[in-house]
Scaffold this motif. Sequence first.
Motif, PDB file in Angstrom:
ATOM      1  N   ASN A  37      40.352 -16.073  36.618  1.00 44.13           N
ATOM      2  CA  ASN A  37      39.050 -15.457  36.354  1.00 44.13           C
ATOM      3  C   ASN A  37      37.883 -16.423  36.512  1.00 44.13           C
ATOM      4  OD1 ASN A  37      40.147 -12.896  35.712  1.00 44.13           O
ATOM      5  ND2 ASN A  37      40.701 -13.636  33.685  1.00 44.13           N
ATOM      6  N   ALA A  38      38.018 -17.419  37.381  1.00 49.08           N
ATOM      7  CA  ALA A  38      36.884 -18.300  37.671  1.00 49.08           C
ATOM      8  C   ALA A  38      35.726 -17.456  38.191  1.00 49.08           C
ATOM      9  CB  ALA A  38      37.279 -19.351  38.699  1.00 49.08           C
ATOM     10  N   PRO A  39      34.482 -17.836  37.882  1.00 42.57           N
ATOM     11  CA  PRO A  39      33.325 -17.013  38.306  1.00 42.57           C
ATOM     12  C   PRO A  39      33.315 -16.693  39.791  1.00 42.57           C
ATOM     13  CG  PRO A  39      32.624 -18.696  36.751  1.00 42.57           C
ATOM     14  CD  PRO A  39      34.061 -18.973  37.052  1.00 42.57           C
ATOM     15  N   SER A  40      33.680 -17.661  40.625  1.00 40.81           N
ATOM     16  CA  SER A  40      33.671 -17.409  42.075  1.00 40.81           C
ATOM     17  C   SER A  40      34.770 -16.440  42.490  1.00 40.81           C
ATOM     18  CB  SER A  40      33.835 -18.730  42.832  1.00 40.81           C
ATOM     19  OG  SER A  40      35.063 -19.363  42.487  1.00 40.81           O
ATOM     20  N   HIS A  41      35.823 -16.299  41.673  1.00 40.22           N
ATOM     21  CA  HIS A  41      36.931 -15.387  41.988  1.00 40.22           C
ATOM     22  C   HIS A  41      36.651 -13.966  41.507  1.00 40.22           C
ATOM     23  CE1 HIS A  41      39.853 -19.087  41.719  1.00 40.22           C
ATOM     24  NE2 HIS A  41      38.928 -19.217  42.652  1.00 40.22           N
ATOM     25  N   ALA A  42      36.149 -13.861  40.280  1.00 42.83           N
ATOM     26  CA  ALA A  42      36.062 -12.554  39.623  1.00 42.83           C
ATOM     27  C   ALA A  42      34.718 -11.864  39.809  1.00 42.83           C
ATOM     28  CB  ALA A  42      36.356 -12.722  38.131  1.00 42.83           C
ATOM     29  N   SER A  43      33.818 -12.452  40.590  1.00 44.58           N
ATOM     30  CA  SER A  43      32.494 -11.853  40.774  1.00 44.58           C
ATOM     31  C   SER A  43      32.590 -10.537  41.556  1.00 44.58           C
ATOM     32  CB  SER A  43      31.569 -12.822  41.514  1.00 44.58           C
ATOM     33  OG  SER A  43      32.011 -12.996  42.852  1.00 44.58           O
ATOM     34  N   LYS A  44      31.559  -9.720  41.452  1.00 43.74           N
ATOM     35  CA  LYS A  44      31.518  -8.455  42.191  1.00 43.74           C
ATOM     36  C   LYS A  44      31.532  -8.710  43.699  1.00 43.74           C
ATOM     37  CE  LYS A  44      29.080  -5.816  38.624  1.00 43.74           C
ATOM     38  NZ  LYS A  44      27.847  -5.044  38.292  1.00 43.74           N
ATOM     39  N   TYR A  45      30.839  -9.767  44.105  1.00 45.72           N
ATOM     40  CA  TYR A  45      30.792 -10.094  45.541  1.00 45.72           C
ATOM     41  C   TYR A  45      32.194 -10.393  46.069  1.00 45.72           C
ATOM     42  CZ  TYR A  45      29.547 -12.507  49.878  1.00 45.72           C
ATOM     43  OH  TYR A  45      29.439 -12.884  51.192  1.00 45.72           O
ATOM     44  N   SER A  46      32.946 -11.264  45.371  1.00 41.56           N
ATOM     45  CA  SER A  46      34.289 -11.646  45.826  1.00 41.56           C
ATOM     46  C   SER A  46      35.244 -10.464  45.774  1.00 41.56           C
ATOM     47  CB  SER A  46      34.830 -12.791  44.959  1.00 41.56           C
ATOM     48  OG  SER A  46      34.011 -13.931  45.068  1.00 41.56           O
ATOM     49  N   THR A  47      35.140  -9.651  44.707  1.00 37.79           N
ATOM     50  CA  THR A  47      36.020  -8.490  44.581  1.00 37.79           C
ATOM     51  C   THR A  47      35.778  -7.499  45.722  1.00 37.79           C
ATOM     52  OG1 THR A  47      36.001  -8.744  42.166  1.00 37.79           O
ATOM     53  CG2 THR A  47      36.758  -6.646  43.052  1.00 37.79           C
ATOM     54  N   ALA A  48      34.497  -7.260  46.046  1.00 37.40           N
ATOM     55  CA  ALA A  48      34.175  -6.335  47.141  1.00 37.40           C
ATOM     56  C   ALA A  48      34.617  -6.905  48.482  1.00 37.40           C
ATOM     57  CB  ALA A  48      32.672  -6.050  47.144  1.00 37.40           C
TER      58      ALA A  48
END
Length: 338
Positions: free
Chosen positions: A238-249
């Motif tokens: 759940n690192a911020p760069s992994h779990a962000s909306k941008y990365s998820t999309a």
Amino acid sequence: MGQKKDLTGSERSKIVRYLAEGCSSLNIAKLLKRDHRTIKRFIQNSQQGRKKRVDKPRRKITAHELRKVKRAAAKMPLATSLAIFQSCNITGVPKSTRCAILRDMAKVRKAERRPPLNKTHKLKRQDWAKKYLKTDFSKVLWTDEMRVSLDGPDGWARGWIGKGQRAPVRLRRQQGGGGVLVWAGIIKDELVGPFRVEDGVKLNSQSYCQFLEDTFFKQWYRKKSASFKKNMIFMQDNAPSHASKYSTAWLARKGIKEEKLMTWPPCSPDLNPIENLWSIIKCEIYKEGKQYTSLNSVWEAVVAAARNVDGEQIKTLTESMDGRLLSVLAKKGGYIGR
């Protein structure tokens, strides 16, 4: 090149560094523009061993006092020898004697480091374990990043040295001399990577996705069959760069979404088997207190160590997941170790 009486602290540090790099005393004198005799005298004085300690008789401690010390040591983990003896009202005992007595009944240990788990974290870990209890973990790709420095973790440069020998010189550098960020994954008995994050790049959502595109997707994922891609489950923490909306999309556009993207409970590095792979690699690259002189050399060591990890070791790690889930449930979401 005049002869001076004293060397400055900076010059002493440079001499130690040049010696570690294999320079002779004559070359060091030329580099520092100092008299060769001054350099040679400093090296000779530095190589003189300490005088052998003469063991003095200990202050006698009664059996009753020993029992009190043992109880105090059990009740006060990580306390100093002075604090333990003071709690027992035992005074006048030198440090050497206190330590010698404690060595017969206790050991010096560092505090165990583990993530902070509150009630909510434990409930989420239990829910995660129940959700994936029947999952085929041979189809899960476990991923994570690791940072390696030139000097390695503090406290690893220890080992046995023969009598009469001096400990090798070890360089001291700020922040371990700098480091390299490494990304890798493991699935079944296969290692994916390792891949190196470009020096100076801070992984935010955009740079993380671009990194995955240039390495994981182009160099590994695209070569897999359609059936493999259909069944693979992608795991990331759940690192911020992994779990962000941008990365998820972005991952969803790559076909990694919903059940193909594993949800991850908070504060749970103990559940990720790739953490054990990092331990194996670090033990290899930093064995015998090894240090590195450049970021490229430590990266090459990581690649070589990763190649030496065979498929059976990786399979052992990925097959440990069923046991980890059962342990989480048995401990009601508590920390299970690695």
